[in-house]
Design an enzyme around this catalytic site. Structure first.
Site, mmCIF file in Angstrom:
data_model
loop_
_atom_site.group_PDB
_atom_site.id
_atom_site.type_symbol
_atom_site.label_atom_id
_atom_site.label_comp_id
_atom_site.label_asym_id
_atom_site.label_seq_id
_atom_site.Cartn_x
_atom_site.Cartn_y
_atom_site.Cartn_z
ATOM 1 N N CYS A 78 48.311 42.350 20.360
ATOM 2 C CA CYS A 78 47.532 42.576 21.579
ATOM 3 C C CYS A 78 46.910 43.958 21.614
ATOM 4 O O CYS A 78 45.992 44.201 22.388
ATOM 5 C CB CYS A 78 48.420 42.385 22.803
ATOM 6 S SG CYS A 78 49.084 40.717 22.927
ATOM 7 N N CYS A 193 51.020 35.044 34.993
ATOM 8 C CA CYS A 193 50.772 35.016 33.547
ATOM 9 C C CYS A 193 49.281 35.179 33.293
ATOM 10 O O CYS A 193 48.459 34.582 33.991
ATOM 11 C CB CYS A 193 51.219 33.677 32.953
ATOM 12 S SG CYS A 193 52.946 33.254 33.305
ATOM 13 N N HIS A 313 42.577 37.818 28.911
ATOM 14 C CA HIS A 313 43.238 38.493 27.795
ATOM 15 C C HIS A 313 42.843 37.894 26.439
ATOM 16 O O HIS A 313 43.643 37.225 25.784
ATOM 17 C CB HIS A 313 44.757 38.439 28.009
ATOM 18 C CG HIS A 313 45.550 39.207 26.994
ATOM 19 N ND1 HIS A 313 45.036 40.267 26.271
ATOM 20 C CD2 HIS A 313 46.833 39.057 26.567
ATOM 21 C CE1 HIS A 313 45.994 40.723 25.451
ATOM 22 N NE2 HIS A 313 47.066 40.008 25.593
#
Lengths: 370, 370
Positions: A78, A193, A313
Site C-alpha cells: 500500500c 473498510c 484506495h
C-alpha cells in the site's frame, strides 16, 4: 539539495471499469504538469504499483509522450506510491536527477485482494480485514478505544469527502448508521473498510524554488514481522519508528503538524496511526476522532480528503493522492475542505505485503507551505 | 563514495518446479554473505522481479531472517535484477545507506510470457521471439550477419556452459545442429532462444574496501519506443546510449573490456549488443562470434557463463547472475571458465516491457578487479 514540489495531480478515484490505466495516469500527470508549469518533460520517473502488469509503466508513459528517460517501477504494497515519491525525492536530494515524476497507478478491478497460493497467512484467513479486525478487537478489549470511537472515524472521513469531488464515496452518516452497516470482519462494518478503487496520482519534484511546497523530510522504513508478544498491534511500531525518523530529520514534532493524511484503510488504522505518529497520546486517538479534534475545523485535521475510507484506495496511487491533498492544503487550494493557515503537513502510508506478517513498509513525509 | 562488491551468489538456474522462491533466494543470499564475510545484515535491500507476486520480497527475506530494514522491490523487465544492483550502488555512492543487498528472483514456471490483455503488440503476435526474429531477418537481409554466425553464438555459449555447473543447459553443438533444431521464430531455432528458468542471484555492496571488485560505473537508461524508421533494430540504440554513459563515467572504453556478460536472450541479441556496446564494429559482431574472438580463449570473451541462452533466464535474477559471473571472473574464481588476467569486466542487461514497443530499459556496469 532541498526538494520542492512543482505540481501534483490525481485522476478521479472510484470503480472505473471502462477507463484504462493510461487514461487515469494521463489525468494525474496532466494536472501535475499544468500545476508545475514549464516543459512537459522530466529527467526520470518512478512508478508505484502493486498489481500493475509488467511493463505497465512504460506503456502509460508512452501514451503521454514521456519516453527515453530512466523509468523505475517500485512495489511496496500500500506504500508503493509514497515509496515512488520517496525515491524521487532522494534522487533530487542527492543530485542524481534534476526534475523527477513520481506516479502511482492501480486498477483494483472487481475484487478484493486474493492471497496468492504460497502465502500461508492468507490461506489461513488472515487477510487484511481480518488483521485489522484483530487489532480493533484487541484495543476494544483493552479499553483503549470504544466501538463508537471507531465508527466516528468513518463518520468524519465520509463527511470530509463531501467536499472532495474526486472521492469514491461520501456521505453524512451517524455513528449508529456506520455500526449498523453490513459486518465485514467483526468489529469492522462495511463503512469502516476502504472500498475497491481504480485511480492514479502524480507529483513532480525538483530542487526547491520560491513559492513551492517543500519537503522537510521523507523517511522510508520496513518493519519486522509482527511479534504477537508485542504490546502493540500490527503496524504500530513501524509507523512510530518511521515517524520518529521523519520528525527528527524535519526538525519539527507531531505538535507542529497542521494537517495530515494517514493510512485509514480501516477505521482502527487511523486511530492506531494517529497514536503511533504522536498526533494523539496513547489511548487518545479514538477520543480525538469522537471529539472532533481530527475533523475539519478541529485542532489537527486528519484525512481532510476523506482518506482511504472515502476517497478510495487504489493501492499504488494512494500515497501520491495523500501527498496531493497535503500539497493543495499547504498551498491554500483545497477549496471547501481547506484547513485554514496550514503550514506543516504530514503524509503517512503503511503497507503490508499480501502476506502481511512477513513485514511491512511505511513512508512518512513532512511538508512545509511556501 | 566508490562502491565495492563484498560478495555475490546465485542459486542453481533451471526449471525447478519443486523449489520455492524462498529456497532459491536463500541459496543466492547465503552464498553472497559467505563470500562477503562479516555480519549477516544489511542496511537496505533492493529486490528485482518481474512476475513475483506482491509482497514476495518481504516473504523471502523474512525466511532468511532479514527483516526490519528498508526493502524496495523494483521491476524493469529483463533488466530488473541489474536495476536492483544499480539502485543499491546509487544508495551506497550517495551515502544513503552503508551496506546494501541487491537480490534478483524469478520463477518463470511452466510457460512463456503471455501478453496481458491490454497489450496491443502482444495481441498482434509481436512477442519477444517474434521481435528478435525481425531483428535477425533485417540484419540477414542487409548482409550484416549470416545464418551461420547467428548459430555460432549458440554453439559458443552452450560450450561455455559446459564449465558452469549452475547452468540450465550446456552442450557441444555444431552450427548445423543449432540450425537444425526446431524452428521457433524464423530464423531463430530452439537452440537460439533462451529457456524458461527459475533462479535467484544476489550481490552485497558497500563502500569500496581493499581486495574487492569495485564498481567503476553503472548507467541506467530507458529507451524511447522503437522507431521503425530507425536505421537500427530494436534495442540497439538504448544499449549504445547506456554504454556510452557507462564508459564515460568509468574512464575506460570498449577496448579495455577483458570479459563481458551481455543480454543474449536470442542469438541475434548478443550480436546486436556487442556492436551496440562497441565491443565489435558495425557488421563485425557475427564475425567475431564465428571466429572465436568472443569465445573463452579468444580476445574478448562474451558470456563465459553460457549467457541467458544456456545458463537460463529467470527475468529478475538474470542481471545479478551476470554480475556474479563478472565478479568471479575479476577475482580469478571462475574455475574452468576463467578468463586469464581479466581486469575490467562489463555487465549489460536490456529489458523491454511485456509490450516491448512501449520502451525498454538498459543497465550497463563496468567493474574492476581488486
Amino acid at each position: 539539495m532541498r526538494v520542492g514540489i512543482e505540481g501534483v495531480g490525481t485522476s478521479h478515484f472510484g470503480r472505473q471499469p471502462g477507463v484504462d490505466l493510461v487514461d487515469l495516469a494521463f489525468a494525474a500527470v496532466d494536472e501535475a504538469f499544468r500545476a508545475a508549469g514549464g516543459p512537459r518533460s522530466v529527467d526520470a520517473v518512478w512508478v508505484g504499483t502493486v498489481f500493475g502488469p509488467a511493463g505497465v509503466a512504460q506503456r502509460v508513459l508512452r501514451a503521454m509522450g514521456l519516453t527515453g528517460m530512466p523509468v523505475l517501477t517500485v512495489e511496496n504494497a500500500c506504500a508503493s506510491g509514497t515509496t515512488a515519491f520517496a525515491e524521487a525525492c532522494e534522487a533530487v536530494r542527492s543530485g542524481r536527477y534534476g526534475r523527477v515524476l513520481a506516479l502511482g497507478i492501480e486498477r483494483m478491478g472487481d475484487g478484493a485482494i486474493t492471497p496468492e497460493p504460497t502465502d500461508p497467512e492468507g490461506r489461513s484467513g488472515l487477510a487484511l480485514p481480518a488483521l485489522y479486525a484483530m487489532a480493533a478487537a484487541r484495543w476494544l478489549h483493552e479499553g483503549r478505544v470504544t466501538p463508537e470511537q471507531l465508527a466516528a472515524v468513518s463518520v468524519k472521513n465520509h463527511a470530509h469527502a463531501l467536499h472532495n469531488p474526486r472521492a469514491q464515496y461520501a456521505g453524512r452518516y451517524t455513528v449508529e448508521e456506520v455500526q449498523a452497516s453490513r459486518m465485514i470482519a467483526d468489529p469492522l462494518t462495511l463503512l469502516q473498510c476502504c472500498p475497491t478503487s481504480d485511480g492514479a496520482a502524480a507529483a513532480i519534484v525538483g530542487p526547491a524554488a520560491p513559492g513551492q511546497v517543500t519537503v522537510r523530510s521523507v523517511a522510508l522504513r520496513s518493519g519486522a514481522p509482527w511479534n504477537h508478544r508485542s504490546p502493540h498491534v500490527w503496524g504500530h511500531d513501524v509507523v512510530r519508528d518511521t515517524a520518529v525518523a521523519a520528525f527528527a530529520a524535519a526538525g519539527v514534532g507531531p505538535e507542529d503538524v497542521d494537517v495530515a493524511e494517514v493510512h485509514d484503510a480501516f477505521t482502527i488504522g487511523e486511530i492506531v496511526t494517529t497514536e503511533a505518529l504522536g498526533l494523539a497520546g496513547p489511548g487518545e486517538g479514538g477520543k480525538a476522532a469522537a471529539a472532533g479534534r481530527t475533523a475539519l475545523g478541529g485542532e489537527q485535521p486528519v484525512n481532510p480528503s476523506g482518506g482511504l475510507l472515502s476517497r478510495g484506495h487504489p493501492l499504488g496511487a494512494t500515497g501520491l493522492a495523500q501527498l496531493a491533498e497535503i500539497v493543495w492544503q499547504l498551498r491554500g487550494e483545497a477549496g471547501a475542505r481547506q484547513v485554514d493557515g496550514a503550514r506543516i503537513g504530514l503524509v503517512e502510508t503503511m503497507g503490508g505485503g499480501v502476506s502481511v506478517l512477513d513485514g511491512n513498509a511505511c513512508v512518512v513525509a513532512v511538508l512545509e507551505a511556501p
